[in-house]
Design a protein around this motif. Structure first.
Motif, PDB file in Angstrom:
ATOM      1  N   SER A 209     -46.244 -64.719 143.729  1.00 18.41           N
ATOM      2  CA  SER A 209     -45.305 -65.855 143.741  1.00 18.41           C
ATOM      3  C   SER A 209     -45.668 -66.821 144.855  1.00 18.41           C
ATOM      4  O   SER A 209     -46.258 -66.427 145.876  1.00 18.41           O
ATOM      5  CB  SER A 209     -43.874 -65.363 143.929  1.00 18.41           C
ATOM      6  OG  SER A 209     -43.765 -64.739 145.184  1.00 18.41           O
ATOM      7  N   GLN A 224     -40.450 -73.440 143.526  1.00 22.14           N
ATOM      8  CA  GLN A 224     -41.616 -72.557 143.375  1.00 22.14           C
ATOM      9  C   GLN A 224     -42.656 -73.234 142.493  1.00 22.14           C
ATOM     10  O   GLN A 224     -42.353 -74.206 141.784  1.00 22.14           O
ATOM     11  CB  GLN A 224     -41.203 -71.248 142.748  1.00 22.14           C
ATOM     12  CG  GLN A 224     -40.820 -71.384 141.292  1.00 22.14           C
ATOM     13  CD  GLN A 224     -40.225 -70.105 140.757  1.00 22.14           C
ATOM     14  OE1 GLN A 224     -39.290 -69.580 141.349  1.00 22.14           O
ATOM     15  NE2 GLN A 224     -40.782 -69.629 139.661  1.00 22.14           N
ATOM     16  N   PHE A 225     -43.891 -72.731 142.583  1.00 22.29           N
ATOM     17  CA  PHE A 225     -44.950 -73.198 141.692  1.00 22.29           C
ATOM     18  C   PHE A 225     -45.254 -72.066 140.722  1.00 22.29           C
ATOM     19  O   PHE A 225     -45.443 -70.922 141.138  1.00 22.29           O
ATOM     20  CB  PHE A 225     -46.204 -73.568 142.492  1.00 22.29           C
ATOM     21  CG  PHE A 225     -45.982 -74.742 143.384  1.00 22.29           C
ATOM     22  CD1 PHE A 225     -46.023 -76.025 142.888  1.00 22.29           C
ATOM     23  CD2 PHE A 225     -45.692 -74.554 144.735  1.00 22.29           C
ATOM     24  CE1 PHE A 225     -45.796 -77.116 143.704  1.00 22.29           C
ATOM     25  CE2 PHE A 225     -45.463 -75.633 145.563  1.00 22.29           C
ATOM     26  CZ  PHE A 225     -45.516 -76.921 145.048  1.00 22.29           C
ATOM     27  N   ASN A 226     -45.303 -72.398 139.429  1.00 24.10           N
ATOM     28  CA  ASN A 226     -45.518 -71.341 138.443  1.00 24.10           C
ATOM     29  C   ASN A 226     -46.989 -71.099 138.135  1.00 24.10           C
ATOM     30  O   ASN A 226     -47.352 -70.035 137.663  1.00 24.10           O
ATOM     31  CB  ASN A 226     -44.772 -71.675 137.149  1.00 24.10           C
ATOM     32  CG  ASN A 226     -43.275 -71.557 137.354  1.00 24.10           C
ATOM     33  OD1 ASN A 226     -42.826 -70.750 138.185  1.00 24.10           O
ATOM     34  ND2 ASN A 226     -42.505 -72.374 136.662  1.00 24.10           N
ATOM     35  N   HIS A 227     -47.841 -72.107 138.395  1.00 23.90           N
ATOM     36  CA  HIS A 227     -49.261 -71.910 138.093  1.00 23.90           C
ATOM     37  C   HIS A 227     -50.101 -72.116 139.346  1.00 23.90           C
ATOM     38  O   HIS A 227     -50.119 -73.216 139.899  1.00 23.90           O
ATOM     39  CB  HIS A 227     -49.739 -72.874 137.002  1.00 23.90           C
ATOM     40  CG  HIS A 227     -49.053 -72.663 135.702  1.00 23.90           C
ATOM     41  ND1 HIS A 227     -48.708 -73.691 134.875  1.00 23.90           N
ATOM     42  CD2 HIS A 227     -48.626 -71.526 135.097  1.00 23.90           C
ATOM     43  CE1 HIS A 227     -48.092 -73.194 133.808  1.00 23.90           C
ATOM     44  NE2 HIS A 227     -48.032 -71.889 133.932  1.00 23.90           N
ATOM     45  N   ASP A 249     -51.262 -75.787 140.824  1.00 25.55           N
ATOM     46  CA  ASP A 249     -51.007 -76.832 139.842  1.00 25.55           C
ATOM     47  C   ASP A 249     -49.646 -77.453 140.188  1.00 25.55           C
ATOM     48  O   ASP A 249     -48.592 -76.842 139.973  1.00 25.55           O
ATOM     49  CB  ASP A 249     -51.000 -76.142 138.462  1.00 25.55           C
ATOM     50  CG  ASP A 249     -50.696 -77.110 137.362  1.00 25.55           C
ATOM     51  OD1 ASP A 249     -50.499 -78.299 137.661  1.00 25.55           O
ATOM     52  OD2 ASP A 249     -50.649 -76.669 136.200  1.00 25.55           O
ATOM     53  N   ALA A 251     -47.884 -79.859 138.993  1.00 22.83           N
ATOM     54  CA  ALA A 251     -46.928 -80.175 137.918  1.00 22.83           C
ATOM     55  C   ALA A 251     -46.137 -78.934 137.513  1.00 22.83           C
ATOM     56  O   ALA A 251     -45.139 -79.036 136.798  1.00 22.83           O
ATOM     57  CB  ALA A 251     -47.678 -80.740 136.718  1.00 22.83           C
ATOM     58  N   SER A 252     -46.549 -77.745 137.981  1.00 21.98           N
ATOM     59  CA  SER A 252     -45.833 -76.524 137.583  1.00 21.98           C
ATOM     60  C   SER A 252     -44.657 -76.233 138.511  1.00 21.98           C
ATOM     61  O   SER A 252     -44.084 -75.162 138.465  1.00 21.98           O
ATOM     62  CB  SER A 252     -46.797 -75.330 137.585  1.00 21.98           C
ATOM     63  OG  SER A 252     -47.100 -74.940 138.914  1.00 21.98           O
ATOM     64  N   VAL A 253     -44.293 -77.223 139.334  1.00 25.92           N
ATOM     65  CA  VAL A 253     -43.191 -77.007 140.278  1.00 25.92           C
ATOM     66  C   VAL A 253     -41.869 -76.798 139.511  1.00 25.92           C
ATOM     67  O   VAL A 253     -41.627 -77.431 138.485  1.00 25.92           O
ATOM     68  CB  VAL A 253     -43.097 -78.189 141.285  1.00 25.92           C
ATOM     69  CG1 VAL A 253     -42.718 -79.478 140.615  1.00 25.92           C
ATOM     70  CG2 VAL A 253     -42.145 -77.868 142.422  1.00 25.92           C
ATOM     71  N   ALA A 254     -41.061 -75.873 139.996  1.00 22.19           N
ATOM     72  CA  ALA A 254     -39.776 -75.579 139.342  1.00 22.19           C
ATOM     73  C   ALA A 254     -38.745 -75.293 140.429  1.00 22.19           C
ATOM     74  O   ALA A 254     -39.100 -74.884 141.529  1.00 22.19           O
ATOM     75  CB  ALA A 254     -39.921 -74.363 138.432  1.00 22.19           C
ATOM     76  N   PRO A 265     -42.708 -83.866 140.966  1.00 19.38           N
ATOM     77  CA  PRO A 265     -44.046 -84.229 140.447  1.00 19.38           C
ATOM     78  C   PRO A 265     -44.283 -85.739 140.439  1.00 19.38           C
ATOM     79  O   PRO A 265     -45.420 -86.183 140.302  1.00 19.38           O
ATOM     80  CB  PRO A 265     -44.039 -83.694 139.017  1.00 19.38           C
ATOM     81  CG  PRO A 265     -42.868 -82.770 138.913  1.00 19.38           C
ATOM     82  CD  PRO A 265     -41.873 -83.257 139.917  1.00 19.38           C
ATOM     83  N   GLN A 277     -53.662 -81.254 141.827  1.00 18.83           N
ATOM     84  CA  GLN A 277     -53.739 -79.945 142.471  1.00 18.83           C
ATOM     85  C   GLN A 277     -53.641 -80.023 143.980  1.00 18.83           C
ATOM     86  O   GLN A 277     -54.090 -81.000 144.584  1.00 18.83           O
ATOM     87  CB  GLN A 277     -55.079 -79.288 142.142  1.00 18.83           C
ATOM     88  CG  GLN A 277     -55.063 -78.686 140.761  1.00 18.83           C
ATOM     89  CD  GLN A 277     -56.421 -78.254 140.331  1.00 18.83           C
ATOM     90  OE1 GLN A 277     -57.419 -78.784 140.798  1.00 18.83           O
ATOM     91  NE2 GLN A 277     -56.467 -77.288 139.452  1.00 18.83           N
TER      92      GLN A 277
END
Ligand code: HEM
Ligand code: HEM
Length: 371
Positions: A209, A224-227, A249, A251-254, A265, A277
């Motif tokens: 994570s 968090q970042f998922n990727h 990545d 754009a994978s922010v959540a 993003p 990135q």
């Protein structure tokens, strides 16, 4: 192990090319020197035939290998080596590649010039490279012989350099071209096995994570970042040779905070469309002295974070929670100033509502790549 190279490691394809060609070339050098001293007869002709066919096979493999190299990242040498070593490594690799072409081409040329067409294992006959020409044949035979002596010296130097990296610098340069199993079981005497050089680890994303905590009006807001991916060379025994390169990545922010997940993003914050990135590259690992009563090993890592087009030094604190022959788990934190990276532009530059300091927390589960 990945098929492709990564910034820190050679992938499986590059390793198979390297060792297959290393064996073929060394055998060809020995066979070439041996066969020219043989008395005339059918055995000599047979060995000449095999030598020529295998030489052409090496030419084909060299072309495929070079194509693969140009379409893959080339692993960087560890930082902190003397400049002469970087230069020597690049020059010698370039010369080794040049010899992989020069040897077969001069061999093919000398055969064509001598009026002896080249067959590929009896399957087909290659076109002549040059027309019959005795003088040219002699020149090419001389070149074939002298390039062979030069190549023998180069290979000796190259193998000595690999052993220097392994046993003097312990920096994992040999292991990124071999496999851990081959090296540990075959090359190293048992007494040296305890003192392992860094091994290649790959991230297990579902068990890892990457979170961050910002501060909005005095209250923590988490995301968090998922990727993300990480390429890791690690040994607890040689922290100075450890290396990590991680890519996130953006754009994978959540986040549970909807505003934050939507805004981050965008242009004012990460601007993920232009800077997709964030990259962390370690410069040096430092082992902390063991703390009384704490069995876990602690490290701090000096590195560079590139985010939003800006590179800044960062120091990461890391705890090694678990380490064995197959896997490793580490967790840690570091703090960044968002403004130093230009994250939060326009009205968001003002840090009174959203503070400048952001804490990043990670937990990395990685498995050892073995072949
Ligand atoms: C990586 C590829 C190759 C290596 C490492 C290699 C190595 C050698 C070596 C060490 C010799 C002995 C040199 C001497 O003492 O004169 C030799 C001789 C020779 N090689 Fe190759 N060779 C390669 C490819 C080829 C190819 C592709 C051909 C032909 C298609 C070829 C044809 C010959 C011939 C005809 C000789 C004898 C030359 C003479 O009698 O002067 N070689 N090779
Ligand atoms: C005999 C034992 C050998 C050992 C121990 C050895 C070891 C290595 C190692 C550790 C690397 C990786 C260097 C790095 O990480 O930057 C490497 C790269 C390389 N080796 Fe060898 N090698 C051997 C033989 C050969 C032979 C016979 C050849 C070809 C004639 C060869 C050609 C190369 C080339 C061209 C590279 C650069 C690969 C690239 O950057 O694409 N090696 N070798």
């Amino acid at each position: 192990m990945d098929l492709r190279n990564t910034p820190l490691h050679f992938g499986l394809i590059a390793r198979v090319f390297h060792w297959l060609m290393a064996v073929l070339i060394i055998v060809m050098l020995m066979a070439g020197l041996y066969m020219t001293e043989m008395p005339s007869g059918p055995s000599k002709l047979q060995i000449f035939g095999l030598h020529k066919s295998t030489g052409i096979l090496i030419l084909m493999l060299a072309a495929a290998r070079l194509t693969w190299r140009f379409t893959n990242p080339v692993p960087r040498l560890p930082p902190g080596l003397p400049r002469l070593v970087y230069f020597g490594a690049h020059a010698s690799h370039g010369l080794l590649y040049a010899c992989m072409f020069a040897m077969p081409l001069t061999g093919w040329g000398l055969s064509s010039a001598g009026g002896r067409p080249v067959s590929f294992y009896g399957l087909f006959v290659l076109p002549d490279l040059v027309g019959p020409d005795k003088a040219l044949g002699r020149t090419l035979a001389g070149a074939h012989e002298w390039i062979a002596y030069f190549l023998i010296g180069l290979i000796a130097l190259h193998a000595a350099a690999a052993l220097w990296h392994q046993f003097v610098r312990h920096d994992g340069v040999l292991t990124r071209m071999t496999s851990a199993i081959l090296l540990l079981c075959v090359l190293l005497p048992p007494a040296l096995r305890a003192d392992e050089p860094p091994a290649h680890f790959t991230l297990v994303p579902e068990k890892s994570s990457l979170r961050f905590v910002a501060n909005e009006n005095g209250a923590p807001v988490e995301g968090q970042f998922n990727h993300f991916t990480a390429d890791i060379l690690f040994s607890p025994d040689h922290p100075e040779a450890n290396r990590v390169e991680a890519e996130v990545d953006l754009a994978s922010v959540a986040s549970a905070n909807d505003d934050m997940a939507r805004e981050l993003p965008g242009k004012d914050w990460f601007d993920a469309a232009q800077f997709p990135q964030a990259v962390f590259r370690s410069v040096k690992f430092h082992a902390q002295p063991p703390a009384p009563g704490n069995p876990l090993r602690e490290y701090y890592i000096d590195g560079t974070l590139t985010l939003h087009g800006v590179s800044q030094p960062v120091t990461v604190n890391m705890t090694l929670e678990h380490y064995d022959a197959q896997s490793a788990v580490a967790s840690g934190t570091f703090t960044v100033s968002r403004k130093a990276f230009g994250v939060g532009s326009g009205q968001w530059k003002d840090a009174s509502a959203i503070r400048d300091e952001v804490t990043v927390k990670f937990r990395i589960a990685a498995k050892r790549s073995v072949l």
